[in-house]
Write a protein that holds these residues in place. Sequence first.
Motif, PDB file in Angstrom:
ATOM      1  N   VAL A 141      39.055  40.848  34.802  1.00 22.34           N
ATOM      2  CA  VAL A 141      37.927  39.377  33.746  1.00 22.34           C
ATOM      3  C   VAL A 141      38.341  37.981  33.790  1.00 22.34           C
ATOM      4  O   VAL A 141      39.768  38.305  33.516  1.00 22.34           O
ATOM      5  CB  VAL A 141      37.308  40.104  32.797  1.00 22.34           C
ATOM      6  CG1 VAL A 141      36.653  39.481  31.604  1.00 22.34           C
ATOM      7  CG2 VAL A 141      36.942  41.227  33.146  1.00 22.34           C
ATOM      8  N   GLU A 142      37.890  36.756  34.353  1.00 17.98           N
ATOM      9  CA  GLU A 142      38.608  35.532  34.188  1.00 17.98           C
ATOM     10  C   GLU A 142      37.613  35.168  33.082  1.00 17.98           C
ATOM     11  O   GLU A 142      36.028  35.005  33.128  1.00 17.98           O
ATOM     12  CB  GLU A 142      38.503  34.358  35.668  1.00 17.98           C
ATOM     13  CG  GLU A 142      38.140  33.320  35.442  1.00 17.98           C
ATOM     14  CD  GLU A 142      40.082  32.910  35.310  1.00 17.98           C
ATOM     15  OE1 GLU A 142      39.989  32.291  33.648  1.00 17.98           O
ATOM     16  OE2 GLU A 142      40.376  33.294  36.484  1.00 17.98           O
ATOM     17  N   PRO A 143      38.121  34.542  31.813  1.00 25.29           N
ATOM     18  CA  PRO A 143      37.732  34.444  30.396  1.00 25.29           C
ATOM     19  C   PRO A 143      36.499  32.979  30.504  1.00 25.29           C
ATOM     20  O   PRO A 143      35.934  32.724  30.426  1.00 25.29           O
ATOM     21  CB  PRO A 143      39.107  33.756  29.790  1.00 25.29           C
ATOM     22  CG  PRO A 143      40.184  34.827  30.524  1.00 25.29           C
ATOM     23  CD  PRO A 143      39.617  34.982  31.893  1.00 25.29           C
ATOM     24  N   ASP A 144      37.060  32.084  31.578  1.00 28.25           N
ATOM     25  CA  ASP A 144      36.223  30.728  31.773  1.00 28.25           C
ATOM     26  C   ASP A 144      35.159  30.695  33.214  1.00 28.25           C
ATOM     27  O   ASP A 144      35.680  30.897  34.238  1.00 28.25           O
ATOM     28  CB  ASP A 144      37.653  29.520  32.045  1.00 28.25           C
ATOM     29  CG  ASP A 144      38.523  29.515  30.504  1.00 28.25           C
ATOM     30  OD1 ASP A 144      37.556  29.727  29.387  1.00 28.25           O
ATOM     31  OD2 ASP A 144      39.255  29.602  30.590  1.00 28.25           O
ATOM     32  N   TRP A 145      34.321  31.371  33.165  1.00 31.25           N
ATOM     33  CA  TRP A 145      33.636  31.058  34.129  1.00 31.25           C
ATOM     34  C   TRP A 145      33.498  30.430  35.506  1.00 31.25           C
ATOM     35  O   TRP A 145      33.744  30.606  36.611  1.00 31.25           O
ATOM     36  CB  TRP A 145      31.915  31.190  33.997  1.00 31.25           C
ATOM     37  CG  TRP A 145      31.494  29.601  33.760  1.00 31.25           C
ATOM     38  CD1 TRP A 145      31.976  28.974  32.310  1.00 31.25           C
ATOM     39  CD2 TRP A 145      31.204  28.674  34.422  1.00 31.25           C
ATOM     40  NE1 TRP A 145      31.682  27.807  32.871  1.00 31.25           N
ATOM     41  CE2 TRP A 145      30.940  27.535  34.059  1.00 31.25           C
ATOM     42  CE3 TRP A 145      30.567  28.860  35.669  1.00 31.25           C
ATOM     43  CZ2 TRP A 145      30.052  26.018  34.354  1.00 31.25           C
ATOM     44  CZ3 TRP A 145      30.276  27.939  36.321  1.00 31.25           C
ATOM     45  CH2 TRP A 145      29.663  27.009  35.741  1.00 31.25           C
ATOM     46  N   TRP A 146      34.038  28.771  34.940  1.00 31.40           N
ATOM     47  CA  TRP A 146      34.187  28.032  36.128  1.00 31.40           C
ATOM     48  C   TRP A 146      35.576  28.190  37.289  1.00 31.40           C
ATOM     49  O   TRP A 146      35.714  28.135  37.775  1.00 31.40           O
ATOM     50  CB  TRP A 146      34.514  26.449  35.578  1.00 31.40           C
ATOM     51  CG  TRP A 146      35.308  25.949  34.513  1.00 31.40           C
ATOM     52  CD1 TRP A 146      35.180  26.441  33.558  1.00 31.40           C
ATOM     53  CD2 TRP A 146      36.562  25.506  34.238  1.00 31.40           C
ATOM     54  NE1 TRP A 146      36.344  26.331  32.578  1.00 31.40           N
ATOM     55  CE2 TRP A 146      37.103  25.779  33.393  1.00 31.40           C
ATOM     56  CE3 TRP A 146      38.235  25.248  35.242  1.00 31.40           C
ATOM     57  CZ2 TRP A 146      38.417  25.613  32.670  1.00 31.40           C
ATOM     58  CZ3 TRP A 146      38.351  25.269  35.243  1.00 31.40           C
ATOM     59  CH2 TRP A 146      39.126  25.324  34.240  1.00 31.40           C
ATOM     60  N   ARG A 147      36.345  28.639  36.326  1.00 34.67           N
ATOM     61  CA  ARG A 147      38.058  29.002  36.932  1.00 34.67           C
ATOM     62  C   ARG A 147      37.798  30.193  38.170  1.00 34.67           C
ATOM     63  O   ARG A 147      38.674  30.302  39.388  1.00 34.67           O
ATOM     64  CB  ARG A 147      39.122  29.331  36.342  1.00 34.67           C
ATOM     65  CG  ARG A 147      39.405  29.054  35.529  1.00 34.67           C
ATOM     66  CD  ARG A 147      40.673  28.762  34.700  1.00 34.67           C
ATOM     67  NE  ARG A 147      40.951  28.364  33.853  1.00 34.67           N
ATOM     68  CZ  ARG A 147      42.166  27.226  34.174  1.00 34.67           C
ATOM     69  NH1 ARG A 147      42.752  27.746  34.435  1.00 34.67           N
ATOM     70  NH2 ARG A 147      42.160  26.809  32.538  1.00 34.67           N
ATOM     71  N   ALA A 148      36.885  30.981  38.005  1.00 35.23           N
ATOM     72  CA  ALA A 148      35.857  31.375  39.191  1.00 35.23           C
ATOM     73  C   ALA A 148      35.826  30.947  40.817  1.00 35.23           C
ATOM     74  O   ALA A 148      35.645  31.509  41.423  1.00 35.23           O
ATOM     75  CB  ALA A 148      35.051  32.617  38.696  1.00 35.23           C
ATOM     76  N   MET A 149      35.311  29.497  40.274  1.00 30.94           N
ATOM     77  CA  MET A 149      35.159  28.740  41.332  1.00 30.94           C
ATOM     78  C   MET A 149      35.753  28.115  42.624  1.00 30.94           C
ATOM     79  O   MET A 149      37.026  28.075  41.829  1.00 30.94           O
ATOM     80  CB  MET A 149      33.720  28.173  40.916  1.00 30.94           C
ATOM     81  CG  MET A 149      32.782  28.529  40.251  1.00 30.94           C
ATOM     82  SD  MET A 149      32.232  29.375  40.653  1.00 30.94           S
ATOM     83  CE  MET A 149      30.522  28.230  41.443  1.00 30.94           C
TER      84      MET A 149
END
Length: 128
Positions: free
Chosen positions: A40-48
Amino acid sequence: MARLLVQNDDVVVRLSWREALLARRKGIRVPLTDVREAWVEPDWWRAMRGTGERGKWRPERFCTGTWRHAGGMDVVAVRGPGPVAVVDLFPGRRFARLSVSTADPEGAVQAVRLAAQRAREERSARGA
């Protein structure tokens, strides 16, 4: 909102009708044996990572479709703000990563991890 789930021997990303329209596809199906890691990546933009190739995105709001980068292509269906379920796949597969905003990212990641581990164990038991 998209869903990340395990069906039979596959990880499935099922998009909502709106996301499917934006991404120009209904969903993605990947064999469990292709899963390298899930978290789970807490900050959505870090998954991009990379740049948008196909689909639609609005900065700081949502990204839906495929993104190309040096390591391959990712499938994204993320909405900000919030955590994202991320599934990394082994190199050489059609996609490198699945990033999905779901109602329960922790539960989705747990299900993928357990199913992928079981699939690997079954595969090694058959090969032994």
